[in-house]
Design an enzyme around this catalytic site. Structure first.
Site, PDB file in Angstrom:
ATOM      1  N   GLN A 163       0.801  -1.230   0.000  1.00  0.00           N
ATOM      2  CA  GLN A 163       0.000   0.000   0.000  1.00  0.00           C
ATOM      3  C   GLN A 163       0.832   1.278   0.000  1.00  0.00           C
ATOM      4  OE1 GLN A 163      -3.057   0.184  -0.759  1.00  0.00           O
ATOM      5  NE2 GLN A 163      -3.835  -1.894  -0.438  1.00  0.00           N
ATOM      6  N   HIS A 193      -1.293  -5.016  -9.292  1.00  0.00           N
ATOM      7  CA  HIS A 193      -2.602  -4.396  -9.545  1.00  0.00           C
ATOM      8  C   HIS A 193      -2.920  -3.238  -8.608  1.00  0.00           C
ATOM      9  CE1 HIS A 193      -5.311  -6.415  -6.434  1.00  0.00           C
ATOM     10  NE2 HIS A 193      -4.213  -7.137  -6.315  1.00  0.00           N
ATOM     11  N   THR A 200       6.241 -21.160 -15.594  1.00  0.00           N
ATOM     12  CA  THR A 200       6.428 -20.266 -16.745  1.00  0.00           C
ATOM     13  C   THR A 200       6.074 -18.834 -16.351  1.00  0.00           C
ATOM     14  OG1 THR A 200       5.884 -22.071 -18.220  1.00  0.00           O
ATOM     15  CG2 THR A 200       5.742 -19.851 -19.149  1.00  0.00           C
ATOM     16  N   CYS A 232     -10.143  -8.445   0.720  1.00  0.00           N
ATOM     17  CA  CYS A 232      -9.948  -9.873   0.986  1.00  0.00           C
ATOM     18  C   CYS A 232     -10.703 -10.334   2.220  1.00  0.00           C
ATOM     19  CB  CYS A 232      -8.467 -10.174   1.154  1.00  0.00           C
ATOM     20  SG  CYS A 232      -7.560  -9.744  -0.307  1.00  0.00           S
TER      21      CYS A 232
END
Ligand code: PLP
Length: 401
Positions: free
Chosen positions: A201, A224, A260, A341
């Site tokens: 944050q 994000h 990957t 969350c």
């Protein structure tokens, strides 16, 4: 009038649901949950998906090109953090970074005790709870009315069995900045414990180099939250820090994180890092404006915690935060009840730990801004918030006062 969609299982739905909403442009003030993608990052993602899409482990030219893109992103991120590019490991996001730092510390230090804080994100708290159920000893620092821990408490809790001290730089619900991270790092190191910083944050809002200079061992950020895509993050691991990977498999990321690589995501956060975002000053003006205007119109509001520019947790007296957030959404302002969350009607663990008074704790709403937030939006949003609050209060007068 908008027509409602006719659901036909054989035909895909061809309907723009946003046209059902009766306001022109919603004002998005939920940037601590996630941010709008940066335009250049978005173009870079498309390019990596459509043109330079090879697997970076490929021996052919296209594979080499993809690998080059990753190296460039690593360099740009290391400049953004103020560290070496060899200290950067790409992850799937901050949750993975946090879990990896915790797992690695207990495995390499071969010690059973971890110290954190009651106001941490659920990525940390639930990982520690799981470890506690499996025989580890977890100590959580308490916080004061502003959400800050006391360094003396850390001194009392730490011992030779402590493997890790893990703390957030700033709280996702309130924006409270822990000011004594440098002393906490020094104490951890005195006891041969490692130190991890959840910098999710503060990234893009404050400079990160001062934290790196405190000699922390691990630092986590998430794509994000700073205008990158979801599903990519960075774990900084200070050179020579003992490390064991959590995700084991191929030799990607120099053996430190198998799988990957998410090349489009990695390139996107590289593009953002290159811009060296730090919107402290611009957003801070909007932050101040929002608080001043709102407090003037609703003098009974309180601000819970605070510190990071653009994160404002407002305590509204005698209303329910879910009612506020839902009604605000209908009126065109997107805010949040707290952590994305931690869904549900349970009061926020952060506000409870800060001992926010009962008449405010259930009515606390988080408004969070980004580089895309405008002054006009703030003016409009304050008006909508005031009307929404007054409408809800009118309904409850006589029931709660
Ligand atoms: N830490 C903090 C402080 C956060 O705010 C978040 C996300 O809300 C996370 C960790 C988890 O980040 P991610 O969504 O990248 O897993």
């Amino acid at each position: 009038m908008n027509k409602l969609p006719i659901i036909n299982a054989e035909k895909p739905l061809d309907f723009d649901f946003t046209s059902l909403l009766n306001f022109a442009a919603p004002i998005y003030l939920d940037n601590n949950a996630t941010t709008k993608i940066d335009d250049d990052a978005s173009s870079a993602i498309l390019k990596m998906l459509e043109i330079d899409y090879a697997n970076p482990s490929g021996m052919h030219k296209a594979g080499r090109i993809a690998q080059e893109y990753i190296s460039k992103a690593r360099l740009d991120i290391s400049n953004f953090l103020g560290c070496l590019s060899s200290e950067i490991v790409f992850t799937s996001g901050a949750t993975e970074g946090i879990v990896t730092a915790i797992n690695s510390s207990i495995n390499t230090q071969k010690k059973k005790h971890i110290i954190s804080c009651v106001t941490e994100h659920s990525a940390t708290l639930n990982t520690l709870k799981h470890l506690e159920e499996n025989g580890y000893i977890i100590s959580l620092l308490e916080v004061d009315r502003n959400g800050c821990f006391k360094i003396d408490d850390l001194n009392k809790l730490i011992n030779d069995n402590t493997a890790l001290v893990t703390l957030m730089a700033a709280n996702n619900e309130t924006g409270t900045i822990h000011k004594n991270i440098d002393s906490a790092v020094a104490i951890a190191h005195k006891y041969n414990a490692l130190f991890h910083l959840d910098a999710v944050q503060v990234a893009g809002k404050l400079h990160l180099k001062p934290y790196i200079d405190m000699s922390i061992d691990f630092l986590t950020i998430s794509g994000h939250k700073l205008h990158g895509p979801k599903g990519v993050g960075v774990l900084y691991i200070k050179n020579n820090t003992p490390f064991q990977p959590t995700i084991i498999g191929g030799s990607q990321e120099n053996g430190r994180r198998a799988g990957t690589e998410n090349v489009p995501g990695i390139v996107a956060i590289g593009v953002i890092a290159k811009k060296n975002p730090c919107f402290r000053d611009t957003v801070y003006k909007l932050h101040e404006k929002f608080i001043t205007a709102l407090s003037l119109k609703i003098p009974s509001v309180i601000i819970n915690g605070g510190g990071v520019p653009g994160t404002i947790n407002v305590g509204f007296k005698y209303v329910h935060r879910e009612a506020m957030v839902v009604k605000l959404s209908l009126n065109g302002v997107y805010a949040s009840v707290g952590s994305a969350c931690a869904k549900g009607i349970e009061s926020s663990h952060v506000l409870k730990a800060m001992k926010v008074p009962q008449e405010y704790i259930n009515g606390s709403v988080r408004f969070s801004m980004s580089k895309y937030t405008t002054e006009e939006e703030i003016d409009k949003a304050v008006g909508i918030i005031v009307n929404t609050y007054n409408d809800i209060r009118k309904l409850s007068i006589g029931i709660i006062s």
